[in-house]
Scaffold this motif. Structure first.
Motif, PDB file in Angstrom:
ATOM      1  N   ASN A 105      40.681 -36.922 -51.818  1.00 41.31           N
ATOM      2  CA  ASN A 105      41.782 -36.212 -51.221  1.00 41.31           C
ATOM      3  C   ASN A 105      41.457 -34.531 -51.547  1.00 41.31           C
ATOM      4  N   ARG A 106      40.787 -33.982 -50.630  1.00 44.90           N
ATOM      5  CA  ARG A 106      40.142 -32.670 -50.455  1.00 44.90           C
ATOM      6  C   ARG A 106      41.368 -31.678 -50.692  1.00 44.90           C
ATOM      7  N   TYR A 107      42.420 -31.730 -50.221  1.00 46.34           N
ATOM      8  CA  TYR A 107      43.673 -30.921 -50.574  1.00 46.34           C
ATOM      9  C   TYR A 107      44.130 -30.800 -51.910  1.00 46.34           C
ATOM     10  N   ARG A 108      44.244 -31.964 -52.721  1.00 46.78           N
ATOM     11  CA  ARG A 108      44.597 -32.165 -54.097  1.00 46.78           C
ATOM     12  C   ARG A 108      43.531 -31.392 -54.911  1.00 46.78           C
ATOM     13  N   ALA A 111      43.206 -27.385 -54.618  1.00 49.34           N
ATOM     14  CA  ALA A 111      44.199 -26.910 -55.155  1.00 49.34           C
ATOM     15  C   ALA A 111      43.912 -26.770 -57.086  1.00 49.34           C
TER      16      ALA A 111
END
Length: 249
Positions: A105-108, A111
């Protein structure tokens, strides 16, 4: 998986690596899975997988755990699908960082990595923020008693290695990425045991840090390395033995 300069030894002396054994296994399993996905499950024809298996066995990972990780990579059994990511950032004293990771999960992950930088006087940057200060190299590790300097000069450099340097417990042989496996094969043919090999980002020059900047930079390295999705942390700073001794007190 990390540990690219002498400041990494501070963690060994504090016993932190033992406490992080579970996290280390997570990193090793991800590398096994991705190596198998990218190059196939036959270690004989996949140098990256062969190196990952050697690293896993070096940490006493059970064979069935290794096998399951490889099978997840080849799709023989179901499991998380990881992608490789590379983050660039700055730290205290103008230091530069490259962070290699694997995530589902690159977005998690981005962040969380951004927060780690911000909490340690750093800043996550965009592409090109730090990469210019590093070179992609092959790094081959040889346990110190396994080879003499003359042997490394004759065999490793003779096979195309750029250089070698002595550490506390290991020789570090650096190569161009495309000749790393050739150098490994030459050492093994000469009956010199290779402790591990991998591609790494090495700084073109190092910045000397002391005092509070040194402490915060080490904290940033530790915090990044602690993250489950981070495989390797590279930085362009250097801390003298005297400063390290002060930080250990």
């Amino acid at each position: 998986m990390s540990g690219h300069s002498k400041w990494a030894t501070i963690k060994h002396k504090k016993g932190a690596l033992d406490a992080k054994r579970g996290k280390l296994f997570t990193k090793l399993i991800k590398e096994l899975t991705v190596a198998a996905r990218m190059g196939g499950g036959d270690a004989g024809g996949n140098p990256r997988l062969r190196s990952a298996i050697a690293d896993a066995k070096g940490q006493s990972m059970p064979n069935d755990t290794i096998s399951r990780a490889v099978k997840r990579g080849t799709g023989e059994i179901e499991g998380a699908s990881y992608e490789e990511v590379l983050y660039e950032g700055t730290g205290p004293g103008g230091t530069l960082f490259l962070v290699e990771g694997m995530t589902d999960n690159r977005y998690r992950t981005v962040a969380e990595i951004r927060k780690i930088f911000e909490k340690n006087n750093g800043l996550l940057g965009g592409g090109g923020a730090a990469g210019w200060a590093f070179e992609r190299k092959g790094v081959v590790r040889v346990v110190t008693p396994a080879a003499t300097e003359d042997q490394l000069m004759e065999i490793a450099v003779g096979a195309g290695a750029d250089d070698y340097a002595a550490g506390d417990e290991e020789w570090q042989v650096t190569t161009a990425p495309e000749v790393m496996n050739t150098v490994v094969a030459a050492l093994e043919a000469a009956k010199i045991a290779v402790a591990g090999s991998s591609l790494a980002y090495l700084p073109k020059a190092k910045k000397a840090l002391a005092g509070r900047d040194a402490e915060v930079a080490l904290n940033l390295v530790d915090a990044l390395d602690d993250h489950d999705d981070v495989q390797n942390v590279y930085a362009d700073f250097d801390i003298s033995d005297e400063e390290l001794a002060k930080l250990e007190k």
